[in-house]
Design an enzyme around this catalytic site. Structure first.
Site, PDB file in Angstrom:
ATOM      1  CG  HIS A  14      23.677 -16.870 -48.293  1.00 15.20           C
ATOM      2  ND1 HIS A  14      23.950 -16.381 -49.159  1.00 15.20           N
ATOM      3  CD2 HIS A  14      22.705 -17.169 -48.467  1.00 15.20           C
ATOM      4  CE1 HIS A  14      23.340 -15.445 -49.511  1.00 15.20           C
ATOM      5  NE2 HIS A  14      22.606 -16.239 -48.813  1.00 15.20           N
ATOM      6  CB  SER A  45      20.028 -18.529 -50.001  1.00 15.41           C
ATOM      7  OG  SER A  45      19.025 -17.240 -50.684  1.00 15.41           O
TER       8      SER A  45
END
Length: 295
Positions: free
Chosen positions: A246, A200
């Site tokens: 993220h 991610s």
């Protein structure tokens, strides 16, 4: 002049064929050597198309081959397969996913974890114990199939165009720079005993770089912004999601992506790789400081 019978050599040569693929007829010729070339062999040039051999050797230009080789927007070499690196990255993720599903004990050796066991016990595993490789292996490790599927779909959708626009080396620098930045921020801010995994961080880096590229090309940015906002809502709205990865990946992707597409031509490589090196230096510094804090 005598008429030539049908099927004679002269009649057969009336339609040019590609010099590399004799079974393919073509009406396009290389602007340098004038040899016929089929669509597979055509390489766009400033004027017309050139054959692979002329592009590779730089023949007839008086310049070095590197000076005449087609370049991407960011200055990278144009590749025959613009998605090759993306395919390899997906293949690595798939291989690790299959390996983890086959042997669940392998998961403990690949995930990102700061220190284990928790205090007051002496740390025997984790990044703080010298297992820095976890910053990288966790980028390619997935446990849930939905997590793997979402990340690989995003990698294919975002990575392919970025690889074509940046070139392979610059694309790899972006991918690993973003992924490592996400891992480093997770290591810094998350609880040391919390395990995290997944691509991610790198994917959010691709989101950031895509936004920068679309702005550079003056494309409509609303689709990528909407998709990014939706992902950020999931990031902070769901539990058990490493938001640090993220955010770290997104910031690094924007910084590296901006350097890639906005660097001036004369100092392009220096600025591009210098910026990537600076991001990696921050990753090393953050990791070292967190390790000192935990040991």
């Amino acid at each position: 002049m005598e008429d030539q019978p049908v099927g004679s050599p002269q009649d057969a040569q009336s339609v040019p064929v590609c010099y590399r693929h004799p079974d393919r007829e073509t009406g396009v010729r290389c602007t340098r050597c004038d040899r016929p070339i089929c669509p597979e062999c055509m390489i766009s040039a400033s004027v017309g198309f050139q054959c692979p051999e002329c592009v590779r050797t730089g023949s007839g230009t008086g310049h070095a081959p590197e000076a005449t080789r087609p370049r991407t927007l960011a200055g990278g070499s144009v590749a025959a397969d613009p998605r090759l690196v993306t395919k390899i990255l997906i293949g690595i993720n798939l291989a690790v996913f299959i390996a983890v599903r086959a042997d669940e004990a392998l998961l403990n050796d690949l995930v990102l974890i700061g220190a284990w066991p928790p205090a007051p016990f002496q740390t025997t595993s984790g990044v703080a114990d010298g297992e820095w490789y976890r910053l990288v292996t966790s980028m390619f490790t997935h446990e849930a199939i939905w997590h793997f599927g979402f990340n690989m779909l995003s990698l294919w959708w975002l990575g392919g165009p970025l690889e074509a626009a940046l070139g392979r080396a610059r694309y790899l620098a972006l991918y690993f720079g973003s992924g490592l930045a996400g891992s480093a921020l997770t290591y810094l801010l998350a609880a040391p005993t919390t395990a995290s995994l997944g691509a991610s961080g790198a994917i959010f880096g691709l989101f950031g770089a895509t936004a920068v590229l679309m702005r550079r090309l003056q494309y409509d940015m609303r689709p990528i912004i909407a998709l990014l906002v939706i992902n950020l809502i999931f990031t902070f709205g769901w539990s058990n999601i490493a938001w640090q990865a993220h955010i770290g990946g997104l910031v690094a992707g924007v910084v590296i992506g901006y350097a890639m597409v906005h660097a001036p031509r004369k100092r392009r490589a220096l600025i591009q790789y210098g910026t990537t090196a600076a991001v990696l230096a921050v990753v090393v510094l953050v990791t070292a400081l967190r390790t000192l804090q935990l040991t």
